[in-house]
Enzyme design. Structure first.
Site, mmCIF file in Angstrom:
data_model
loop_
_atom_site.group_PDB
_atom_site.id
_atom_site.type_symbol
_atom_site.label_atom_id
_atom_site.label_comp_id
_atom_site.label_asym_id
_atom_site.label_seq_id
_atom_site.Cartn_x
_atom_site.Cartn_y
_atom_site.Cartn_z
ATOM 1 N N ILE A 181 0.732 -1.407 0.127
ATOM 2 C CA ILE A 181 -0.065 -0.224 -0.019
ATOM 3 C C ILE A 181 0.804 1.176 -0.048
ATOM 4 N N LEU A 205 13.555 -2.581 4.164
ATOM 5 C CA LEU A 205 13.449 -3.832 2.887
ATOM 6 C C LEU A 205 13.093 -4.548 3.601
ATOM 7 N N THR A 206 12.870 -5.583 4.646
ATOM 8 C CA THR A 206 12.171 -6.714 5.304
ATOM 9 C C THR A 206 12.028 -7.621 4.104
ATOM 10 N N THR A 224 2.616 -7.894 8.330
ATOM 11 C CA THR A 224 1.533 -7.756 7.928
ATOM 12 C C THR A 224 0.831 -8.652 7.788
ATOM 13 N N THR A 269 -6.434 -0.751 10.687
ATOM 14 C CA THR A 269 -6.373 -1.922 10.208
ATOM 15 C C THR A 269 -8.318 -2.204 10.451
ATOM 16 N N ASP A 270 -8.939 -2.628 10.119
ATOM 17 C CA ASP A 270 -10.158 -3.478 10.445
ATOM 18 C C ASP A 270 -10.882 -4.717 11.101
ATOM 19 N N GLU A 271 -9.226 -4.824 10.586
ATOM 20 C CA GLU A 271 -9.322 -6.430 12.021
ATOM 21 C C GLU A 271 -9.051 -6.181 13.339
ATOM 22 N N TYR A 297 -0.718 -10.306 14.863
ATOM 23 C CA TYR A 297 -0.810 -9.308 14.328
ATOM 24 C C TYR A 297 -2.139 -8.119 14.524
ATOM 25 N N ALA A 303 -3.769 -7.562 17.406
ATOM 26 C CA ALA A 303 -3.361 -7.357 18.739
ATOM 27 C C ALA A 303 -2.773 -6.015 18.909
ATOM 28 N N LYS A 350 -1.475 -4.808 16.222
ATOM 29 C CA LYS A 350 -2.260 -3.561 15.703
ATOM 30 C C LYS A 350 -3.013 -2.111 16.364
ATOM 31 N N PRO A 390 -4.084 -23.233 -1.454
ATOM 32 C CA PRO A 390 -4.258 -23.870 -0.341
ATOM 33 C C PRO A 390 -5.236 -23.130 0.331
ATOM 34 N N PRO A 406 -5.635 -21.089 13.318
ATOM 35 C CA PRO A 406 -5.818 -20.852 14.181
ATOM 36 C C PRO A 406 -6.662 -19.576 14.324
HETATM 37 P P1 NAD Z 1 3.494 -4.539 3.373
HETATM 38 O O1 NAD Z 1 3.786 -6.136 4.231
HETATM 39 O O2 NAD Z 1 3.611 -5.180 1.530
HETATM 40 O O3 NAD Z 1 4.545 -3.752 3.289
HETATM 41 C C1 NAD Z 1 4.761 -3.354 4.938
HETATM 42 C C2 NAD Z 1 6.162 -1.795 4.489
HETATM 43 O O4 NAD Z 1 6.889 -1.627 5.720
HETATM 44 C C3 NAD Z 1 6.910 -2.960 3.486
HETATM 45 O O5 NAD Z 1 7.539 -2.622 2.928
HETATM 46 C C4 NAD Z 1 8.619 -3.261 4.828
HETATM 47 O O6 NAD Z 1 9.975 -2.655 4.090
HETATM 48 C C5 NAD Z 1 7.944 -2.222 5.818
HETATM 49 N N1 NAD Z 1 8.345 -2.349 7.150
HETATM 50 C C6 NAD Z 1 8.585 -3.959 7.893
HETATM 51 N N2 NAD Z 1 9.271 -3.114 9.434
HETATM 52 C C7 NAD Z 1 9.977 -2.156 9.206
HETATM 53 C C8 NAD Z 1 10.445 -1.812 10.350
HETATM 54 N N3 NAD Z 1 10.793 -1.776 11.583
HETATM 55 N N4 NAD Z 1 11.251 -0.474 9.934
HETATM 56 C C9 NAD Z 1 10.680 -0.028 9.087
HETATM 57 N N5 NAD Z 1 9.895 -0.460 7.830
HETATM 58 C C10 NAD Z 1 9.682 -1.570 7.744
HETATM 59 O O7 NAD Z 1 2.020 -4.299 4.063
HETATM 60 P P2 NAD Z 1 0.791 -3.252 3.362
HETATM 61 O O8 NAD Z 1 -0.458 -4.825 3.095
HETATM 62 O O9 NAD Z 1 1.130 -2.969 2.441
HETATM 63 O O10 NAD Z 1 0.348 -3.240 4.889
HETATM 64 C C11 NAD Z 1 0.533 -1.708 4.891
HETATM 65 C C12 NAD Z 1 0.332 -0.575 6.180
HETATM 66 O O11 NAD Z 1 -1.604 -1.042 6.267
HETATM 67 C C13 NAD Z 1 0.133 -1.882 7.394
HETATM 68 O O12 NAD Z 1 0.092 -1.044 8.653
HETATM 69 C C14 NAD Z 1 -1.199 -2.875 7.665
HETATM 70 O O13 NAD Z 1 -1.106 -2.755 9.387
HETATM 71 C C15 NAD Z 1 -1.879 -1.796 7.090
HETATM 72 N N6 NAD Z 1 -3.103 -1.902 6.757
HETATM 73 C C16 NAD Z 1 -3.237 -3.387 5.238
HETATM 74 C C17 NAD Z 1 -4.406 -4.285 4.430
HETATM 75 C C18 NAD Z 1 -4.266 -4.537 3.330
HETATM 76 O O14 NAD Z 1 -5.539 -5.637 3.458
HETATM 77 N N7 NAD Z 1 -2.501 -5.092 3.073
HETATM 78 C C19 NAD Z 1 -5.493 -3.334 5.264
HETATM 79 C C20 NAD Z 1 -5.474 -2.871 6.165
HETATM 80 C C21 NAD Z 1 -4.529 -2.248 6.902
HETATM 81 O O1 DAU Z 2 -8.669 -6.511 6.836
HETATM 82 C C1 DAU Z 2 -7.252 -6.229 7.076
HETATM 83 C C2 DAU Z 2 -6.398 -6.841 7.073
HETATM 84 O O2 DAU Z 2 -5.834 -7.879 5.401
HETATM 85 C C3 DAU Z 2 -5.111 -6.609 6.459
HETATM 86 O O3 DAU Z 2 -4.864 -5.389 8.029
HETATM 87 C C4 DAU Z 2 -3.755 -7.626 6.728
HETATM 88 O O4 DAU Z 2 -2.528 -6.821 6.402
HETATM 89 C C5 DAU Z 2 -4.055 -8.139 5.687
HETATM 90 O O5 DAU Z 2 -2.512 -9.298 5.563
HETATM 91 C C6 DAU Z 2 -5.172 -8.784 5.458
HETATM 92 O O6 DAU Z 2 -4.910 -9.808 6.732
HETATM 93 P P1 DAU Z 2 -5.969 -11.136 6.135
HETATM 94 O O7 DAU Z 2 -5.352 -12.119 7.107
HETATM 95 O O8 DAU Z 2 -7.554 -11.022 5.969
HETATM 96 O O9 DAU Z 2 -4.948 -11.320 4.552
HETATM 97 P P2 DAU Z 2 -5.316 -12.738 4.074
HETATM 98 O O10 DAU Z 2 -4.404 -12.492 2.471
HETATM 99 O O11 DAU Z 2 -3.856 -13.717 4.694
HETATM 100 O O12 DAU Z 2 -6.057 -13.894 4.139
HETATM 101 C C7 DAU Z 2 -7.298 -13.469 3.594
HETATM 102 C C8 DAU Z 2 -8.220 -14.613 3.768
HETATM 103 O O13 DAU Z 2 -7.881 -16.087 3.127
HETATM 104 C C9 DAU Z 2 -8.777 -15.064 5.470
HETATM 105 O O14 DAU Z 2 -10.151 -15.825 5.046
HETATM 106 C C10 DAU Z 2 -7.528 -16.464 5.218
HETATM 107 C C11 DAU Z 2 -7.320 -16.347 4.204
HETATM 108 N N1 DAU Z 2 -6.629 -17.241 3.136
HETATM 109 C C12 DAU Z 2 -5.314 -17.150 3.064
HETATM 110 C C13 DAU Z 2 -4.324 -17.394 3.145
HETATM 111 C C14 DAU Z 2 -2.977 -16.516 2.490
HETATM 112 C C15 DAU Z 2 -6.429 -18.839 2.830
HETATM 113 O O15 DAU Z 2 -7.845 -19.517 2.606
HETATM 114 N N2 DAU Z 2 -5.156 -19.303 2.298
HETATM 115 C C16 DAU Z 2 -4.219 -18.730 1.877
HETATM 116 O O16 DAU Z 2 -3.145 -19.359 1.716
#
Ligand code: NAD
Ligand code: DAU
Length: 338
Positions: free
Chosen positions: A13, A36-37, A84, A125-127, A149, A151, A153, A204, A273
């Protein structure tokens, strides 16, 4: 010029936001701070690395020597950086506590003394609401995170609010639903299933596949954050959701259809889980500020599949050459390789 610090800007994002910010705001000078993790990739920012109004700093948000001066020279901080992935937090929570909670604390401490700071956006996040069997979460609802995660956030979300209430730091908190779109790391369901399907490998699916997520296009998320930087009220929290609720099994069938693959690729696997059954957001508060999602889910998902088909040079090295990713995949899904 307005100095904007984007943490986590090499992730999914954050990188979309950096690109959006540079295009939409000619008066913004953007600095990306990213460790850059495994999830952050410099390649994700390659088209803006030489941009005259963009600077990239490799560093850890939990390292105050690096993070504090960057925060203190900024007018706006947009804090995306986090660990994340829920499954990784279940396997090992330490990095989540360190980055999502302690890292956020370091940034907020720096923000207390930042002379020009007008906005600190805590990307939550909505989580944090936990599983929502019916209805839609409102910002005033109790938060009940149920995995490490969410918790971590939730801790960061409320810590950020406390820095507004206690020290008057100009914090807003945004809680978005599941994002999808280009540059999402191929461990999350949509990019994992799309790339596996393209390669005719198993998808999966956890448990009964009936868990529901609400999908938000990443650009709709970026536009919401941008608008709330302008119009949000300090101390307030804003839900940002796409309004596209769909069960994982139905999402999986759509991906199979878009990739032209058979449903025999679906591989039911052991459930996650503590798997939250459903998330859903009431977004009327953000909408009252003039935001609404613009990307239709059918179009957005089709375009996302096409992006992964067209950008294999971005994801193949991760899935095929990155030993850490392959080890993660094997430990999460068993010996079958991606
Ligand atoms: P992502 O995992 O794709 O990217 C995370 C980035 O943070 C990476 O570039 C990583 O290198 C960097 N990072 C991690 N630890 C770091 C540290 N200690 N210092 C500096 N940089 C660090 O994540 P994303 O999906 O882009 O999510 C971005 C934000 O949005 C997060 O805060 C996540 O909780 C939130 N969010 C994500 C979603 C989603 O669906 N992806 C939804 C709601 C909220
Ligand atoms: O809701 C916002 C959150 O959405 C963000 O805060 C998180 O950073 C982001 O990772 C995402 O979390 P989810 O756990 O919802 O996303 P994920 O893609 O891991 O899983 C989405 C759904 O798909 C969930 O119900 C678990 C399921 N799933 C996921 C994976 C990776 C599977 O069934 N198989 C899989 O291999």
């Amino acid at each position: 010029m307005i100095d904007v610090l984007v943490t986590g800007g090499a992730g999914f994002i954050g990188s979309n936001f950096v690109r959006h910010a540079l295009a939409a705001h000619p008066d913004w000078r953007v600095t990306t701070l990213d460790k850059l993790t495994y999830a952050g990739r410099i390649e994700t920012l390659s088209d803006v690395m030489d941009h005259p109004r963009h600077a990239f700093v490799r560093g850890d948000i939990a390292d105050d020597v690096v993070a504090t001066p960057l925060v203190q020279r900024s007018h706006i901080v947009v804090h995306f950086a986090a660990e994340t992935h829920v499954d990784r937090s279940i396997a090992s929570a330490g990095d989540f506590i360190r980055t999502d909670m302690i890292g956020t604390y370091v940034l907020l401490e720096a923000a207390r003394n930042a002379p020009h700071l007008k906005r600190f956006v805590q990307i939550s996040t909505d989580e944090v609401y936990g599983s929502v069997p019916e209805g839609a979460s409102r910002e005033t609802d109790e938060i009940k995170p149920r995995n490490p995660y969410s918790a971590s956030k939730a801790g960061a979300d409320r810590l950020a609010y406390s820095y507004f209430a206690t020290y008057d730091v100009p914090v807003i908190v945004t809680r978005a639903s599941n994002n999808y779109g280009p540059y999402q790391f191929p461990e999350k369901i949509i990019p994992l299933f799309v790339t596996n399907a393209l390669d005719e490998r198993p998808l999966p699916l956890y448990g009964d596949g009936l868990n529901v997520r609400d999908w938000l296009h990443v650009m709709d998320h970026c536009r919401a954050v941008d608008l709330l930087i302008e119009r949000g009220v300090n101390g307030e929290t804003y839900n940002i959701g796409g309004g596209n609720e769909i069960a994982n099994i139905d999402l999986t069938h759509r991906i199979l259809e878009l990739t032209g693959r058979p449903s025999s690729l679906i591989q039911p696997v052991k459930d996650r889980p503590g798997h939250d059954r459903r998330y859903a957001l009431d977004t009327s508060k953000a909408r009252a500020h003039g935001w609404a999602p613009q990307v239709d889910f059918v179009d957005g998902l089709r375009e996302t599949v096409e992006w992964y088909r067209a950008n294999q040079a971005w994801w193949r090295p991760i899935k095929e050459q990155d030993a850490a990713f392959r080890a993660y995949y094997a430990s999460q899904y068993g010996p079958a390789r991606p």
